[in-house]
Design a protein around this motif. Structure first.
Motif, PDB file in Angstrom:
ATOM      1  N   THR A  63       0.853  -1.184   0.000  1.00  0.00           N
ATOM      2  CA  THR A  63       0.000   0.000   0.000  1.00  0.00           C
ATOM      3  C   THR A  63       0.886   1.230   0.000  1.00  0.00           C
ATOM      4  N   ILE A  64       0.580   2.167  -0.864  1.00  0.00           N
ATOM      5  CA  ILE A  64       1.330   3.431  -0.866  1.00  0.00           C
ATOM      6  C   ILE A  64       0.338   4.586  -0.834  1.00  0.00           C
ATOM      7  N   CYS A  65       0.569   5.532   0.067  1.00  0.00           N
ATOM      8  CA  CYS A  65      -0.296   6.709   0.217  1.00  0.00           C
ATOM      9  C   CYS A  65       0.493   7.985  -0.032  1.00  0.00           C
ATOM     10  N   GLU A  66      -0.256   9.071  -0.240  1.00  0.00           N
ATOM     11  CA  GLU A  66       0.278  10.407  -0.519  1.00  0.00           C
ATOM     12  C   GLU A  66       0.687  10.512  -1.983  1.00  0.00           C
ATOM     13  N   VAL A  69       4.349  10.718  -3.249  1.00  0.00           N
ATOM     14  CA  VAL A  69       5.085   9.510  -2.856  1.00  0.00           C
ATOM     15  C   VAL A  69       4.703   8.382  -3.811  1.00  0.00           C
ATOM     16  N   GLU A  72       6.371   8.858  -7.268  1.00  0.00           N
ATOM     17  CA  GLU A  72       7.774   8.430  -7.271  1.00  0.00           C
ATOM     18  C   GLU A  72       7.888   6.920  -7.229  1.00  0.00           C
ATOM     19  N   TYR A  73       7.014   6.296  -6.463  1.00  0.00           N
ATOM     20  CA  TYR A  73       7.019   4.835  -6.388  1.00  0.00           C
ATOM     21  C   TYR A  73       6.727   4.242  -7.763  1.00  0.00           C
ATOM     22  N   GLU A  76       9.686   4.373  -9.986  1.00  0.00           N
ATOM     23  CA  GLU A  76      10.785   3.455  -9.667  1.00  0.00           C
ATOM     24  C   GLU A  76      10.397   1.990  -9.785  1.00  0.00           C
ATOM     25  N   ARG A 115      16.780  16.170 -10.027  1.00  0.00           N
ATOM     26  CA  ARG A 115      15.785  15.507  -9.193  1.00  0.00           C
ATOM     27  C   ARG A 115      15.462  16.367  -7.975  1.00  0.00           C
ATOM     28  N   ALA A 116      16.511  16.903  -7.361  1.00  0.00           N
ATOM     29  CA  ALA A 116      16.316  17.765  -6.186  1.00  0.00           C
ATOM     30  C   ALA A 116      15.478  18.987  -6.559  1.00  0.00           C
ATOM     31  N   ARG A 119      11.793  17.957  -7.042  1.00  0.00           N
ATOM     32  CA  ARG A 119      11.157  17.738  -5.730  1.00  0.00           C
ATOM     33  C   ARG A 119      10.933  19.058  -5.011  1.00  0.00           C
TER      34      ARG A 119
ATOM     35  N   LEU B  80      15.264  17.418   1.231  1.00  0.00           N
ATOM     36  CA  LEU B  80      15.627  17.339  -0.181  1.00  0.00           C
ATOM     37  C   LEU B  80      17.151  17.327  -0.318  1.00  0.00           C
ATOM     38  N   PRO B 103      12.194   0.327  -4.040  1.00  0.00           N
ATOM     39  CA  PRO B 103      11.191   1.387  -4.251  1.00  0.00           C
ATOM     40  C   PRO B 103      10.096   1.441  -3.190  1.00  0.00           C
ATOM     41  N   TYR B 104       9.646   0.296  -2.709  1.00  0.00           N
ATOM     42  CA  TYR B 104       8.568   0.297  -1.726  1.00  0.00           C
ATOM     43  C   TYR B 104       9.077   0.833  -0.388  1.00  0.00           C
ATOM     44  N   ALA B 107       9.358   4.464  -0.688  1.00  0.00           N
ATOM     45  CA  ALA B 107       8.040   5.114  -0.582  1.00  0.00           C
ATOM     46  C   ALA B 107       7.645   5.231   0.891  1.00  0.00           C
ATOM     47  N   PHE B 111       6.990   8.607   2.927  1.00  0.00           N
ATOM     48  CA  PHE B 111       5.699   8.794   3.602  1.00  0.00           C
ATOM     49  C   PHE B 111       5.916   9.217   5.048  1.00  0.00           C
TER      50      PHE B 111
END
Lengths: 254, 245
Positions: A63-66, A69, A72-73, A76, A115-116, A119, B80, B103-104, B107, B111
């Protein structure tokens, strides 16, 4: 990575749009689960107990939230062909074809500094440009509103400068990238919200020409268009809820 | 000009400067990151009451510290910068990682760092200086978030948020390890009661005793003096910003 991908979202949300845009740009098939935000499902509350918000990405048992985020997930986790052949020369061939066919376009730039920067500006958008000053400029009154309009325009000017600096089609260069996705609110929602509130941040034809051009490019892109909510429906929604928003900016944080 | 400067070997890496200010937990994060990655740097200490042209030039948007200058380019916003340092100075597969490779896991780290920034540190700061009803509200929000973090650590049973080595989330949470007690003392606002958040307390102990981290923790008494001297300013700023609704 062949595990099923599900996206818990809600119609109209720019945060949900960001994640759909990312999935589409990476060519990742997904199932969209529409959430009624007035009556949140067990699924949502189980997978996002902290914020209880959409979007939420379910990838296999992860599970990924936001929204950022998640973006980006997605960038990748779906980076290359699902299975790389073990023979090095086959791998080279696989990479050549993946690149040639423009599959799996990276959303974040390769260079750490770029990348910086991506972001940084995404963070700026979420915490400044599209946050409190923007909401106050739309839905407050008097001195507060005037000050907020001034601040919001300054924020937009920073973003305009970023586009002008590189003379680029998109924040990401020639193709849509992480920062363009992060800035989607300005491409498609800003105009609608302005119209519903009767407040103009970007009114004059001369104001923020690069941002205007960028918004046009972004919203006409073939990968993006299908996951943009209908403009008229959005307008109706914002007009219908305007009293709620005006109250919301007056109330202290919950 | 000293002759050594004109004889820089052509492959010498671009110099790194860090614009910082005394007592900043945000600057601390970056210093620890640079140390973990083995990056030499020069410190440029700001007087935030009298910001330098260098700072304003390189951070026109936020005008805050820390700012990393690397080869003439500026990176702003502490987390950053940490991520940039992790990526730009990653030499070799065996080099220590601040963010995980998977990657997970990345993440998850992003988060939690965001949660700490938005749901812990922001209301924490406001709860110190807001006063009145607002103070109680922010204190409640902070405590709820601390409980969530405590539960996270309890569940993991590792020394740090990321495992057995200091990582991104630990740096994000550094304020809770070393500055929280100082703020409580200066503001006279107690957020952490006796026996509360045991896992977080254990983590704070681990964090502040780490050999690398220790080098960059400002002296506690100096911090108390510093925040006390600035108490009026924080109070009036926070109360003014809460009025503006």
């Amino acid at each position: 990575m062949s595990s099923p991908v599900k996206l818990i979202g809600a119609f109209g949300s720019p945060f949900v749009h960001r994640t759909e845009a990312a999935l589409r740009l990476k060519g990742v098939p997904y199932e969209f689960i529409n959430e009624d935000l007035e009556k949140k499902s067990e699924l949502l509350l189980k997978h996002n107990p902290i914020y209880k918000k959409v979007p939420v990405l379910l990838h296999g048992d992860r599970t990924i939230c936001e929204s950022l985020v998640i973006v980006e997930y997605i960038d990748e986790a779906f980076d290359g062909p699902a299975l790389l052949p073990s023979d090095p020369s086959d791998r080279a061939a696989a990479r050549f074809w993946a690149h040639f066919l423009d599959q799996k376009v990276p959303l974040l730039p390769a260079d750490p500094y770029d990348r910086a920067m991506a972001r940084f500006w995404a963070h700026f958008i979420d915490h400044k440009a599209c946050a409190k000053p923007f909401m106050l400029s739309m839905w407050s009154e008097g001195e507060t509103q005037k000050e907020s309009v001034k601040e919001s325009k300054e924020n937009l000017a920073f973003l305009e400068e970023q586009l002008v600096k590189g003379t680029k089609r998109f924040f990401g260069g020639d193709s849509i990238g992480y920062l363009d996705i992060a800035a989607c609110g300005m491409a498609h929602w800003l105009g609608v919200i302005q119209e519903s509130a009767g407040v103009s941040l970007v009114s004059d034809e001369d104001e923020f020409p690069a941002l205007r051009r960028w918004a046009e490019e972004y919203t006409s892109d073939d990968a993006i268009k299908p996951c943009l909510p209908d403009r008229d429906k959005r307008l109706t929604h914002y007009v219908a809820n305007i009293d709620k928003y005006r109250l919301m900016v007056k109330a202290p944080p919950a | 000009m000293p002759s050594s400067l004109s004889q820089q070997p052509p492959h010498a890496p671009a110099p790194v400067k860090l614009i910082t200010a005394f007592g900043s937990p945000f600057a601390h994060r970056v210093e620890v990151a640079l140390a973990l990655k083995g990056v030499p740097y020069e410190l440029v200490v700001e007087d935030l009451a009298n910001k330098s042209a260098l700072l304003l030039q390189h951070n026109p948007v936020h005008r805050s510290v820390p700012v990393l200058l690397h080869g003439g380019r500026a990176v702003c916003e502490s987390l950053l910068i940490v991520e940039y340092v992790d990526e730009a100075f990653h030499h070799g597969a065996a080099a220590p990682r601040i963010l995980p490779a998977d990657p997970y896991d990345r993440a998850a780290a992003h988060f939690w760092a965001q949660f700490i920034a938005d749901k812990c540190l922001k209301p924490l700061w406001l709860s110190m200086w807001a006063g009145g009803d607002a103070q109680a509200r922010f204190a409640r929000e902070t405590k709820e978030s601390l409980a969530i973090l405590d539960a996270q650590l309890e569940g993991k049973k590792t020394r740090f948020f990321g495992g057995d080595a200091i990582g991104f989330v630990d740096l994000a949470a550094c304020t809770l390890a070393h500055w929280l007690g100082v703020l409580e003392e200066v503001a006279g606002v107690r957020l952490v009661g006796d026996g509360e958040y045991p896992a977080l307390r254990r983590w704070a102990e681990e964090y502040t005793s780490d050999e690398t981290v220790k080098r960059f923790l400002p002296d506690r008494d100096e911090l108390v003096a510093f925040f006390s001297a600035n108490k009026e300013r924080y109070t009036s700023r926070v109360r003014a910003s809460l009025q503006q609704q």
